[in-house]
Scaffold this active site. Structure first.
Site, PDB file in Angstrom:
ATOM      1  N   ASP A  22       0.538  77.699 135.413  1.00 41.66           N
ATOM      2  CA  ASP A  22      -0.296  78.448 136.358  1.00 41.66           C
ATOM      3  C   ASP A  22      -0.046  77.976 137.783  1.00 41.66           C
ATOM      4  O   ASP A  22       0.321  76.818 138.006  1.00 41.66           O
ATOM      5  CB  ASP A  22      -1.774  78.260 135.969  1.00 41.66           C
ATOM      6  CG  ASP A  22      -2.676  79.289 136.640  1.00 41.66           C
ATOM      7  OD1 ASP A  22      -2.160  80.297 137.167  1.00 41.66           O
ATOM      8  OD2 ASP A  22      -3.904  79.068 136.650  1.00 41.66           O
ATOM      9  N   ASN A  70      -1.858  90.053 131.723  1.00 43.47           N
ATOM     10  CA  ASN A  70      -0.888  90.174 132.821  1.00 43.47           C
ATOM     11  C   ASN A  70      -0.308  91.586 132.956  1.00 43.47           C
ATOM     12  O   ASN A  70       0.201  91.954 134.015  1.00 43.47           O
ATOM     13  CB  ASN A  70       0.270  89.168 132.658  1.00 43.47           C
ATOM     14  CG  ASN A  70      -0.117  87.730 132.939  1.00 43.47           C
ATOM     15  OD1 ASN A  70       0.510  86.798 132.431  1.00 43.47           O
ATOM     16  ND2 ASN A  70      -1.146  87.511 133.749  1.00 43.47           N
TER      17      ASN A  70
HETATM   18  C1  FPP Z   1       1.059  82.012 136.386  1.00 50.10           C
HETATM   19  O1  FPP Z   1       1.013  81.929 137.775  1.00 50.10           O
HETATM   20  C2  FPP Z   1       2.393  82.329 135.901  1.00 50.10           C
HETATM   21  C3  FPP Z   1       2.747  83.476 135.229  1.00 50.10           C
HETATM   22  C4  FPP Z   1       1.790  84.548 134.928  1.00 50.10           C
HETATM   23  C5  FPP Z   1       4.112  83.724 134.792  1.00 50.10           C
HETATM   24  C6  FPP Z   1       4.937  82.552 134.401  1.00 50.10           C
HETATM   25  C7  FPP Z   1       6.348  82.955 134.526  1.00 50.10           C
HETATM   26  C8  FPP Z   1       7.377  82.165 134.914  1.00 50.10           C
HETATM   27  C9  FPP Z   1       7.235  80.725 135.203  1.00 50.10           C
HETATM   28  C10 FPP Z   1       8.747  82.723 135.127  1.00 50.10           C
HETATM   29  C11 FPP Z   1       9.406  83.361 133.976  1.00 50.10           C
HETATM   30  C12 FPP Z   1       9.317  82.646 132.701  1.00 50.10           C
HETATM   31  C13 FPP Z   1      10.321  82.369 131.855  1.00 50.10           C
HETATM   32  C14 FPP Z   1      10.002  81.763 130.532  1.00 50.10           C
HETATM   33  C15 FPP Z   1      11.738  82.609 132.173  1.00 50.10           C
HETATM   34  P1  FPP Z   1       0.064  82.949 138.537  1.00 50.10           P
HETATM   35  O2  FPP Z   1       0.903  84.084 138.975  1.00 50.10           O
HETATM   36  O3  FPP Z   1      -1.101  83.305 137.700  1.00 50.10           O
HETATM   37  O4  FPP Z   1      -0.376  82.061 139.765  1.00 50.10           O
HETATM   38  P2  FPP Z   1      -1.764  82.170 140.577  1.00 50.10           P
HETATM   39  O5  FPP Z   1      -2.855  81.792 139.610  1.00 50.10           O
HETATM   40  O6  FPP Z   1      -1.578  81.141 141.655  1.00 50.10           O
HETATM   41  O7  FPP Z   1      -1.869  83.564 141.089  1.00 50.10           O
END
Ligand code: FPP
Length: 248
Positions: A22, A70
């Site tokens: 996250d 998501n």
């Molecule tokens: C959460 O941060 C992250 C995600 C919803 C996606 C995770 C994806 C990756 C790390 C990249 C692709 C993955 C792979 C396995 C190749 P957020 O967007 O919720 O952050 P925030 O809470 O600060 O908005």
């Protein structure tokens, strides 16, 4: 500089570590960049923890890469994440094979766009015989989706006379979960300073140790991972017993 890796007891490793990655969006915002920039940089951390788990020979590493919820993000962000998945799998399959890492997924992956789904299947097939760490990506996953599917499938099997309601045990339920062939995670990590589980592995984390770190996912390194494993090894897991009973 001493690494936390040297402090780790190789005979007391968790078999399964799960991570809620996250903070990509906030990390990008703090750097004056669009959210997608955070996801792009988050891939580096995915690579780092996969390598770290493979180095320690941890059996299972589950990463929460895309939740059912998501899908409701802006289409532009969803598309960027899907693109990132395809490009990462394409560029990393060779390294996964080199590091003896097997790829698996949990989640409603049929909902993924076909090119993403096909690329995943290709990588799963290509790494299927690897015997080191299993990198398990939770994609289009949520715990309530998984529990709903479990209830539907058990009900169907009860209706068809395949199982007796009275014979249903914890093991029966576990065998109808997406994680059916994996041990429950002993350790669940969440980055970015949020203290939530967010619909992740609710059944499986009944006795997991929880570790919350303020580090944003794109800043998460191998060293952070080693530090958390070393911390995990200082904890006493009691499973409802007393400390004295566990020490015996
Ligand atoms: C959460 O941060 C992250 C995600 C919803 C996606 C995770 C994806 C990756 C790390 C990249 C692709 C993955 C792979 C396995 C190749 P957020 O967007 O919720 O952050 P925030 O809470 O600060 O908005």
């Amino acid at each position: 500089m001493n690494s936390f890796k040297d402090k780790i007891n190789r005979n007391a490793l968790p078999n399964h570590v799960a991570i809620i990655m996250d903070g990509n969006g906030r990390w990008a915002k703090a750097n004056g960049k669009p959210r997608v920039f955070g996801h792009t940089n988050g891939v580096k951390s995915v690579r780092a923890v996969t390598e770290a788990a493979a180095e320690l020979q941890i059996k299972y590493l589950t990463l929460y890469a895309f939740s059912t919820e998501n899908w409701n993000r802006p289409a532009e962000e969803v598309n960027a994440l899907m693109g990132l998945l395809v490009s990462t799998i394409e560029s990393e399959t060779e390294t996964l094979n080199k590091n003896n890492v097997r790829l698996t997924t949990i989640g409603d992956t049929k909902r993924l766009p076909k090119p993403v789904y096909d690329k995943l299947l290709e990588c799963i097939a290509s790494t299927a015989n690897n015997t080191g760490t299993t990198l398990n990506l939770a994609l289009s996953y949520s715990s309530r989706w998984e529990i709903r599917e479990m209830v539907k499938n058990i009900s169907t099997d009860v209706k068809n006379g395949k199982i007796e309601p009275d014979s249903i045990t914890d093991d029966t339920i576990a065998s109808y979960m997406a994680t059916k062939n994996m041990p429950d995670p002993e350790l669940l990590i969440r980055t970015s300073g949020e203290y939530r589980i967010s619909n992740f592995l609710l059944w499986q984390i009944a006795y997991s140790e929880l570790y919350f770190t303020p580090v944003m996912w794109p800043d998460f390194t191998k060293e952070h991972f080693f530090e958390i494993i070393a911390d995990y090894q200082t904890r006493e897991r009691r499973f409802g017993l007393t400390g004295e009973q566990v020490e015996k």
